[in-house]
Structures are given as structure tokens and as C-alpha cells.
Scaffold this active site. Structure first.
Site, PDB file in Angstrom:
ATOM      1  N   GLU A  34      -4.453 -17.192  -9.937  1.00 28.12           N
ATOM      2  CA  GLU A  34      -4.098 -17.603 -11.059  1.00 28.12           C
ATOM      3  C   GLU A  34      -3.227 -19.017 -10.704  1.00 28.12           C
ATOM      4  OE1 GLU A  34      -1.421 -14.407 -12.571  1.00 28.12           O
ATOM      5  OE2 GLU A  34      -3.058 -13.602 -13.924  1.00 28.12           O
ATOM      6  N   GLU A  71      -7.298   0.316   4.980  1.00 30.94           N
ATOM      7  CA  GLU A  71      -6.067   0.018   5.417  1.00 30.94           C
ATOM      8  C   GLU A  71      -5.351   0.455   6.699  1.00 30.94           C
ATOM      9  OE1 GLU A  71      -2.920   3.095   3.707  1.00 30.94           O
ATOM     10  OE2 GLU A  71      -3.938   2.102   1.947  1.00 30.94           O
TER      11      GLU A  71
END
Length: 267
Positions: free
Chosen positions: A78, A109
Site C-alpha cells: 500500500e 513457517e
């Protein structure tokens, strides 16, 4: 047991009405902003170094897994349209790669060296700053990335909802935001995710303001990627130069940004 895995304050959720569920979730969410407020001194310490490095040409990296990784990517993605910076200024990486943005990648992960491999793809250096995002504070992908970064002299912070967790030990500037148990036990996409998003908003927005990408309270470097933003930019120029809408829009489209249009003095 870690705070993020502790038992919800609510039980028998399947027997609650929609109204009761909504009020329960809202009740829990109200505590998040207070927890973030308590972490402001930690956030400030990290930001002092982040801004210093970015002013000298350094970059900001986020690493995380699952929800934490997605939030980092969201924040990073963004910044270019909002502040007009390059896509290489703030970079978000997630365990499992881009596929993991939409779908869970099993066991991604759990690899303690993959984050460093991912960072090497961007040639991270001491000039940059690394933030590890891990609600639990125990994510191997994040811990391993921070550990190896530390060995290479790279400054780092973490955002976690479990104080004194392992990720804190491998970060130079730990940001601890304990928000308590989740409404749905262990579902850290809820309060923990909200807290992490709030902290990331603070970090990127403050850094971009300090780097000069906001004038007054306006996004003067925003990208003109749709008609809404062209209209917003036009109105900014109208106010700054005291000219009519059509003249302001013409200037905006000519110069390509609010900043350049204003600096042109109307020419």
C-alpha cells in the site's frame, strides 16, 4: 502456555446468537488500541532507527508467516500508491512465497533458514532494517531470519503479542503488544492481527511522513491510479493554488503529481 494460545474469555460460542457473537467480538477488540498505546515507546525506538536508515537510502523489510506475513505484504504493497515510493522501498516477505498470500502452505513457517534465503534475493545489507512479525513469537521462519540478520549486523525489530517470547530475544527493538486471549481460542487473525496491523500502519505512515511524502496532511506523492485519486489530487491543488477545478486537474495531469503541480506555481 503462551497468551495467544490461552483459553477464550467466552465459551459455548456455537450457542450464542448473532447479536451476542458480534458484541463479544467487539468487546474483545476494544482492548487492542490500549495495548498498542502501551507499546508506543517501543515503536518509537524502532522508528528512530528505521527513519535514519531510510533517509540514508536503506529499505524496510517485513517477514512473517500466515496472517502475520500477509499483513506485512499488505502494508508494504500500500505504500507505493499512497506515498509514491518505489516498490523496493518497503518489502514484505511471507513464508511459502507468493502462493502463501492466498493459500496456506503447509510447514513453510517451520524452516529456520528460508527467511534469510528470501532476504538474500533482495541483497539485504546493514543499510536496511528488518521487522519480524509473529503473533506467537515462536515462528521458526521469523526467528531464524532475525537470528541470521543479527549475525550480519542488520538492525531489526519484531511485532509480537507474546511478551518475552523467543522472537523478542533475537530482535534489537522488540515491540510487544499483548492483547490477551482471542475470542475464538488461538485465532490470532483476530485481536493479534488487528494489533499488528495497527502497529504496521504507525510504522510505515510515520516513516513516510518523516521522509517527506506528506505535506500538511495531504498525500502529495500518491499515484494517480484511478479517477477517485485524480479527483482527490485535483481538489488538493485547488486548495493550495486557489484555482478552479478544471485548471487544477489540467495541472495535475500535466505534472503527474500533486507535489509537482503545486511546486509549478500553476504553470
Amino acid at each position: 502456555m503462551s497468551i495467544t494460545e490461552s483459553e477464550s474469555n467466552f465459551s459455548n460460542l456455537e450457542n450464542l446468537s448473532i447479536n451476542e457473537l458480534l458484541n463479544g467480538i467487539n468487546q474483545e477488540d476494544q482492548s487492542v488500541a490500549i495495548s498498542v498505546q502501551n507499546a508506543l515507546p517501543q515503536i518509537e525506538k524502532a522508528l528512530e532507527i528505521i527513519v535514519e536508515k531510510m533517509q540514508s537510502g536503506g529499505r524496510l523489510f517485513y517477514i512473517g508467516a500466515g496472517t502475520s506475513g500477509r499483513l506485512g505484504i499488505l502494508d508494504a504493497s500500500e505504500c507505493p500508491p499512497t506515498f509514491g515510493v518505489g516498490h523496493d522501498k518497503i518489502i514484505g516477505l511471507i513464508a511459502g512465497g507468493d502462493d502463501a498470500i492466498r493459500k496456506a502452505v503447509e510447514f513453510a513457517e517451520d524452516d529456520k533458514v528460508q527467511a534469510w534465503k528470501d532476504l538474500q534475493g533482495y541483497a539485504i545489507t546493514k543499510q536496511d532494517f528488518l521487522i519480524g512479525i509473529a503473533a506467537s513469537g515462536t515462528t521458526p521462519y521469523v526467528i531464524g531470519g532475525l537470528q541470521i540478520a543479527k549475525q550480519h549486523g542488520i538492525s531489526s525489530a519484531c511485532i509480537t503479542c507474546n511478551p518475552r517470547s523467543e522472537v523478542v530475544e533475537v530482535s534489537d527493538f522488540p515491540i510487544e503488544v499483548p492483547v490477551g486471549p482471542e475470542f475464538v481460542t488461538g485465532s490470532t487473525r483476530m485481536k493479534a492481527g488487528t494489533a499488528q496491523k495497527m502497529v504496521l500502519n504507525m510504522i510505515s505512515t510515520t516513516a513516510m511522513i518523516q521522509l517527506g511524502h506528506v505535506k500538511g496532511n495531504r498525500m502529495v506523492d500518491m499515484q494517480l491510479s484511478n479517477e477517485k485519486l485524480v479527483d482527490r489530487g485535483t481538489k488538493m491543488i485547488m486548495q493550495e493554488l486557489d484555482i478552479d477545478y478544471e485548471g487544477a486537474k489540467k495541472l495535475l495531469l500535466k505534472h503527474g503529481s500533486v507535489r509537482k503541480a503545486v511546486e509549478s506555481g500553476g504553470k
